[in-house]
Design a protein around this motif. Structure first.
Motif, PDB file in Angstrom:
ATOM      1  N   ASP A 566      -3.783  25.714   8.073  1.00  0.00           N
ATOM      2  CA  ASP A 566      -4.743  25.877   8.739  1.00  0.00           C
ATOM      3  C   ASP A 566      -3.165  26.456  10.070  1.00  0.00           C
ATOM      4  O   ASP A 566      -2.599  26.090   9.793  1.00  0.00           O
ATOM      5  CB  ASP A 566      -5.423  24.776   9.717  1.00  0.00           C
ATOM      6  N   LYS A 567      -4.521  26.902  11.421  1.00  0.00           N
ATOM      7  CA  LYS A 567      -3.382  27.766  12.243  1.00  0.00           C
ATOM      8  C   LYS A 567      -2.627  26.612  12.978  1.00  0.00           C
ATOM      9  O   LYS A 567      -3.258  25.773  13.296  1.00  0.00           O
ATOM     10  CB  LYS A 567      -3.752  28.848  12.554  1.00  0.00           C
ATOM     11  N   PHE A 568      -1.517  27.297  13.608  1.00  0.00           N
ATOM     12  CA  PHE A 568      -0.779  26.122  14.125  1.00  0.00           C
ATOM     13  C   PHE A 568      -0.451  24.709  13.656  1.00  0.00           C
ATOM     14  O   PHE A 568       0.519  24.477  14.665  1.00  0.00           O
ATOM     15  CB  PHE A 568      -1.596  25.745  15.819  1.00  0.00           C
ATOM     16  N   VAL A 569      -0.367  24.805  12.621  1.00  0.00           N
ATOM     17  CA  VAL A 569      -0.713  23.356  12.050  1.00  0.00           C
ATOM     18  C   VAL A 569       1.383  23.090  11.823  1.00  0.00           C
ATOM     19  O   VAL A 569       1.428  23.935  11.076  1.00  0.00           O
ATOM     20  CB  VAL A 569      -1.450  22.764  11.224  1.00  0.00           C
ATOM     21  N   GLN A 570       1.969  22.164  12.468  1.00  0.00           N
ATOM     22  CA  GLN A 570       3.487  22.031  12.268  1.00  0.00           C
ATOM     23  C   GLN A 570       3.807  21.046  11.849  1.00  0.00           C
ATOM     24  O   GLN A 570       3.432  20.038  12.793  1.00  0.00           O
ATOM     25  CB  GLN A 570       4.464  22.699  12.949  1.00  0.00           C
ATOM     26  N   VAL A 571       4.324  20.435  10.835  1.00  0.00           N
ATOM     27  CA  VAL A 571       5.217  19.330  10.628  1.00  0.00           C
ATOM     28  C   VAL A 571       5.684  18.862  11.903  1.00  0.00           C
ATOM     29  O   VAL A 571       6.492  19.872  12.421  1.00  0.00           O
ATOM     30  CB  VAL A 571       5.867  18.484   9.884  1.00  0.00           C
ATOM     31  N   LYS A 572       5.827  17.660  12.624  1.00  0.00           N
ATOM     32  CA  LYS A 572       7.086  17.387  14.001  1.00  0.00           C
ATOM     33  C   LYS A 572       8.231  17.338  13.560  1.00  0.00           C
ATOM     34  O   LYS A 572       8.295  16.005  12.761  1.00  0.00           O
ATOM     35  CB  LYS A 572       6.489  16.125  14.506  1.00  0.00           C
ATOM     36  N   SER A 573       9.041  18.334  13.747  1.00  0.00           N
ATOM     37  CA  SER A 573      10.549  17.652  13.272  1.00  0.00           C
ATOM     38  C   SER A 573      11.357  19.031  13.750  1.00  0.00           C
ATOM     39  O   SER A 573      10.998  19.838  14.688  1.00  0.00           O
ATOM     40  CB  SER A 573      10.552  18.056  11.398  1.00  0.00           C
ATOM     41  N   GLU A 574      12.989  18.399  13.508  1.00  0.00           N
ATOM     42  CA  GLU A 574      13.502  19.314  14.743  1.00  0.00           C
ATOM     43  C   GLU A 574      13.681  20.959  14.033  1.00  0.00           C
ATOM     44  O   GLU A 574      13.222  21.739  15.183  1.00  0.00           O
ATOM     45  CB  GLU A 574      15.256  18.936  14.517  1.00  0.00           C
ATOM     46  N   LYS A 575      13.646  21.022  12.348  1.00  0.00           N
ATOM     47  CA  LYS A 575      13.121  21.787  12.043  1.00  0.00           C
ATOM     48  C   LYS A 575      12.445  23.016  12.276  1.00  0.00           C
ATOM     49  O   LYS A 575      12.525  24.205  11.919  1.00  0.00           O
ATOM     50  CB  LYS A 575      14.429  21.772  10.278  1.00  0.00           C
ATOM     51  N   GLY A 579       9.666  28.456  14.539  1.00  0.00           N
ATOM     52  CA  GLY A 579       8.141  28.727  13.725  1.00  0.00           C
ATOM     53  C   GLY A 579       7.454  29.064  14.364  1.00  0.00           C
ATOM     54  O   GLY A 579       7.005  28.011  15.849  1.00  0.00           O
ATOM     55  N   SER A 580       6.325  29.651  14.215  1.00  0.00           N
ATOM     56  CA  SER A 580       4.918  29.539  15.150  1.00  0.00           C
ATOM     57  C   SER A 580       3.747  29.115  14.895  1.00  0.00           C
ATOM     58  O   SER A 580       2.739  28.725  15.131  1.00  0.00           O
ATOM     59  CB  SER A 580       4.529  31.268  15.059  1.00  0.00           C
ATOM     60  N   GLY A 581       3.447  28.164  13.028  1.00  0.00           N
ATOM     61  CA  GLY A 581       2.321  27.355  12.595  1.00  0.00           C
ATOM     62  C   GLY A 581       1.435  28.672  12.107  1.00  0.00           C
ATOM     63  O   GLY A 581       0.427  28.324  12.161  1.00  0.00           O
ATOM     64  N   LEU A 582       2.328  29.685  11.925  1.00  0.00           N
ATOM     65  CA  LEU A 582       1.266  30.561  11.695  1.00  0.00           C
ATOM     66  C   LEU A 582       1.664  31.862   9.915  1.00  0.00           C
ATOM     67  O   LEU A 582       0.176  31.948   9.754  1.00  0.00           O
ATOM     68  CB  LEU A 582       0.486  31.334  12.459  1.00  0.00           C
ATOM     69  N   GLY A 583       1.913  30.637   9.631  1.00  0.00           N
ATOM     70  CA  GLY A 583       3.373  31.391   8.608  1.00  0.00           C
ATOM     71  C   GLY A 583       2.147  31.208   7.061  1.00  0.00           C
ATOM     72  O   GLY A 583       1.787  32.637   6.487  1.00  0.00           O
ATOM     73  N   LEU A 584       1.897  30.344   7.149  1.00  0.00           N
ATOM     74  CA  LEU A 584       1.098  30.332   5.631  1.00  0.00           C
ATOM     75  C   LEU A 584      -0.471  30.253   5.919  1.00  0.00           C
ATOM     76  O   LEU A 584      -1.116  29.863   4.751  1.00  0.00           O
ATOM     77  CB  LEU A 584       1.214  27.537   5.718  1.00  0.00           C
ATOM     78  N   ALA A 585      -1.131  30.384   7.376  1.00  0.00           N
ATOM     79  CA  ALA A 585      -2.511  30.551   7.024  1.00  0.00           C
ATOM     80  C   ALA A 585      -2.743  31.791   7.031  1.00  0.00           C
ATOM     81  O   ALA A 585      -3.482  32.779   6.580  1.00  0.00           O
ATOM     82  CB  ALA A 585      -2.588  30.622   8.894  1.00  0.00           C
ATOM     83  N   ILE A 586      -1.396  32.733   7.500  1.00  0.00           N
ATOM     84  CA  ILE A 586      -1.653  34.434   6.865  1.00  0.00           C
ATOM     85  C   ILE A 586      -1.336  34.157   5.723  1.00  0.00           C
ATOM     86  O   ILE A 586      -1.906  35.449   4.569  1.00  0.00           O
ATOM     87  CB  ILE A 586      -0.209  35.378   8.185  1.00  0.00           C
ATOM     88  N   SER A 587      -0.186  33.629   4.646  1.00  0.00           N
ATOM     89  CA  SER A 587      -0.381  33.621   3.419  1.00  0.00           C
ATOM     90  C   SER A 587      -2.048  33.250   2.792  1.00  0.00           C
ATOM     91  O   SER A 587      -1.473  34.185   1.997  1.00  0.00           O
ATOM     92  CB  SER A 587       0.930  32.686   2.735  1.00  0.00           C
ATOM     93  N   LYS A 588      -2.122  32.393   3.712  1.00  0.00           N
ATOM     94  CA  LYS A 588      -3.842  31.835   3.081  1.00  0.00           C
ATOM     95  C   LYS A 588      -4.090  33.457   3.134  1.00  0.00           C
ATOM     96  O   LYS A 588      -5.338  33.651   2.206  1.00  0.00           O
ATOM     97  CB  LYS A 588      -4.459  30.736   3.444  1.00  0.00           C
TER      98      LYS A 588
END
Ligand code: ADP
Length: 627
Positions: A566-575, A579-588
């Motif tokens: 989903d758009k803007f979903v990121q796991v909360k972590s330092e790494k 990111g923008s949280g959009l890469g996988l949404a665009i890939s999908k």
């Protein structure tokens, strides 16, 4: 009626049966006893014949023989005067007297005593004359004496013996005919009594069956009426035995069934009213379809959606009202499987033309199964998503316009910052230089975000152009791997590919698919530690090639795994800072535009595998999308 009176009643009925069949049984026993008695009587009569008359006959016979032998011995003595004939004479005298004694002991017939007396008298006279015959020596005198005195007495004795035999024989015949008469009368008596017993038994059976058949028939009729739903029926209670009791209890049962039925009907009606109220008030369209694909129910909302009258639509084929081939296929699938369908990629959207515009409805199909496994039909639920889609479209357009408008100023800001960094960096103190560096990085990140947003909104608005080509899979993989090789080496991560031999080409837009692959490898690099491994692999599965990126990095927590596309979903972590949280949404979206799917398998702490599918070359674009 209480239990005791029921028991008494039962006894009454039981007594009736017992009396009825007991009577028949008694007659049978009577016949049986009578038969035995008659047989005994017959036996006795035969015995009497043997016992009484036979002895006398035997005695008469033997006396005749003895007296005849004596007579013969006398004649022989007259001729030969031998001693042996004298002996014969004496021994036959003894025999005669013995049989005479026996005959006298067995006087059974009237006149028998008289005859025996006359035999005795004649025989005594005969013996006396015999003693006289041998006194004279002259044979001629002897002969004359024999003829005149002895022979008549011999004849008299013999005739009396014959008479004795005859009266006993007559008595025997009489007894025998009496026994025969007895047998005949016994047979007739038995036949008569037997007929009476059979008649009695039959009569009672008829009476019993009539007595049972009529009330049982009434109850059977009543039970059939009840089975048809007529609970008013009652059977007449016009007797006091247990059939009457049965009728009374049958009526009670019918009454209870009626009450129970009314209660059930009330319950069913209440439930029906509730369901009708829900149907009437629902904002969603609800249509009930039977296994023959005919509409059996629909609510006002669905009538409004399809612009039809409810009363005119009921009983019509589903396709006559909802002219959508795809939806009818899904309805048939649910009817056959009895299971609800889960839809992917928003395939369950129905578009309905309303004037110039289109309305969109998202549908769900639920089977109506009953316990026995019998299928009553399906419920089709239609949710209006026209406004949502419109909002989505407006949002995408806004994002697209905004990102487009932001791109030019951002590019000029970026260029200005870069120029500043090149030209005046020397003259700045450390703090100002760091500020400029931070501004440069932020501008770069903002540019990436804006680019991503623009790409995504273009894809969502259907404005992305895909240039399909037949491309070898390993070419795409190698291109992506070599693009990311430098970054991998810098992080000391081993990046390699493992492509199945002789894979067919895929029909894709190579730039877009390479972008997806690069994005997945980029993510893997971000979330994998130094000395980690990233593998790009590809294999065929049916009409699709599965392309995967596996890493042994930190993995994705389970609660995020269903959301990361989903758009803007990121796991909360330092790494995640860059990111923008959009890469996988665009890939999908890109993969979907190719008719493929994308998913992730991940074990937190162990690594992740992202896989997407791409159609093989020989399929047309249309077919690929259908997959
Ligand atoms: P981002 O720009 O944050 O990378 P993505 O849509 O590409 O956005 O990724 C969404 C989130 O999915 C990431 O923020 C990250 O938390 C998680 N993620 C993606 N790929 C991986 C991976 N290989 N390993 C672990 N987490 C990942």
């Amino acid at each position: 009626m209480n239990r005791d009176s029921a028991t008494i009643m039962f006894r009454t009925f039981q007594t009736k049966i017992l009396i009825g069949y007991g009577g028949a049984l008694a007659v049978v026993v009577l016949v049986f006893a009578w038969s035995i008695l008659s047989l005994l009587k017959l036996g006795k009569a035969s015995d009497a014949i043997l016992r009484e008359n036979y002895k006398s006959i035997l005695a008469a016979e033997n006396m005749i023989i003895a007296v005849e032998r004596q007579d013969s011995a006398v004649l022989l003595l007259l001729l030969e005067a031998e001693n042996e004939w004298r002996q014969e004479l004496l021994s036959n005298e003894n025999i005669f007297l013995q049989w005479l004694g026996r005959a006298k002991d067995n006087i059974t017939v009237d006149g028998e005593g008289k005859i025996l007396d006359s035999i005795e008298t004649s025989y005594t006279a005969y013996l006396m004359k015999l003693s006289e015959i041998f006194r004279d020596k002259d044979i001629s005198i002897k002969k004359t004496f024999y003829h005149k005195e002895v022979y008549p007495l011999f004849q008299s004795v013999r005739n009396s013996c014959i008479r004795l035999r005859e009266i006993n024989q007559r008595a025997m015949f009489t007894a025998s005919s009496q026994a025969q008469n007895l047998a005949v009368s016994a047979v007739w008596n038995m036949v008569g009594l037997g007929i009476i017993a059979v008649g009695f038994g039959l009569g009672f059976s008829l009476f019993l069956s009539n007595m049972l058949a009529s009330p049982v028939g009434q109850m059977r009729e009543a039970a059939a009426r009840i089975a048809e739903g007529n609970y008013e029926i009652q059977v007449p209670v016009d007797r006091t035995d247990e059939l009457g009791l049965l009728a009374e209890q049958f009526n009670n049962m019918a009454k209870k069934l009626k009450e129970y039925n009314e209660l059930n009907i009330e319950k069913i009606l209440t439930e029906k009213r509730k369901i009708e109220a829900v149907l009437q008030s629902a904002d969603d369209g609800i249509i009930v379809v039977n296994p023959e694909l005919k509409i059996t129910d629909m609510n006002p909302m669905s009538a409004k959606i399809f612009g039809v009258e409810i009363s005119l639509s009921l009983g019509h084929h589903f396709l006559e009202i909802i002219k959508d081939e795809q939806l009818i296929i899904f309805v048939k699938t649910v009817l056959e499987s009895g299971q609800p369908l889960s839809f992917e990629n928003e395939k369950n959207i129905l578009s309905v033309k309303r004037g110039e515009d289109n309305s969109y409805y998202k549908y769900s199909i639920f089977p109506i199964n009953i316990k026995s496994g019998f299928m009553l039909g399906v419920v089709v639920l239609l949710r209006d998503i026209t406004r949502l889609r419109e909002l989505d479209r407006l949002k995408s357009e806004f994002v697209m316009t905004a990102s487009h408008e932001l791109r030019t100023p951002l590019t000029s800001i970026g260029m200005s910052v870069e120029m500043l960094m090149e030209r005046v960096s020397e003259q700045l103190n450390d703090k100002d230089r760091r500020l400029l560096q931070a501004a440069h990085e932020d501008v770069q990140r903002l540019k990436a975000l804006v680019n991503d947003l623009l790409d995504l909104s273009k894809i969502e608005a259907g404005r992305i152009e895909l240039a399909f080509e037949d491309v070898p899979v390993n070419l795409i993989c190698e291109k992506a791997v070599s693009a990311m090789k430098f970054q991998a080496d810098q992080k000391k991560i081993e990046l390699f590919s493992d492509i199945q031999d002789n894979l067919p080409d895929v029909k894709v837009d190579p730039n877009k698919i390479t972008w997806v692959l690069v994005n997945l490898i980029g993510n893997a690099l971000r979330f994998t530690n130094q000395k980690g491994h990233i593998q790009v692999s590809a294999r065929q599965s049916g009409d699709h090639i599965h392309i995967s990126v596996s890493d042994d990095g930190e993995g994705i927590p389970y609660e995020y795994q269903s959301k990361i596309f989903d758009k803007f979903v990121q796991v909360k972590s330092e790494k995640n800072s860059g990111g923008s949280g959009l890469g996988l949404a665009i890939s999908k979206e890109i993969v979907r535009a190719h008719g493929g799917t994308i998913w992730a398998d991940s074990v937190p702490g162990k690594g992740s595998t992202f896989t997407f599918t791409a159609p093989v070359r020989n399929l047309s674009r249309k077919d690929a999308v259908k997959c």
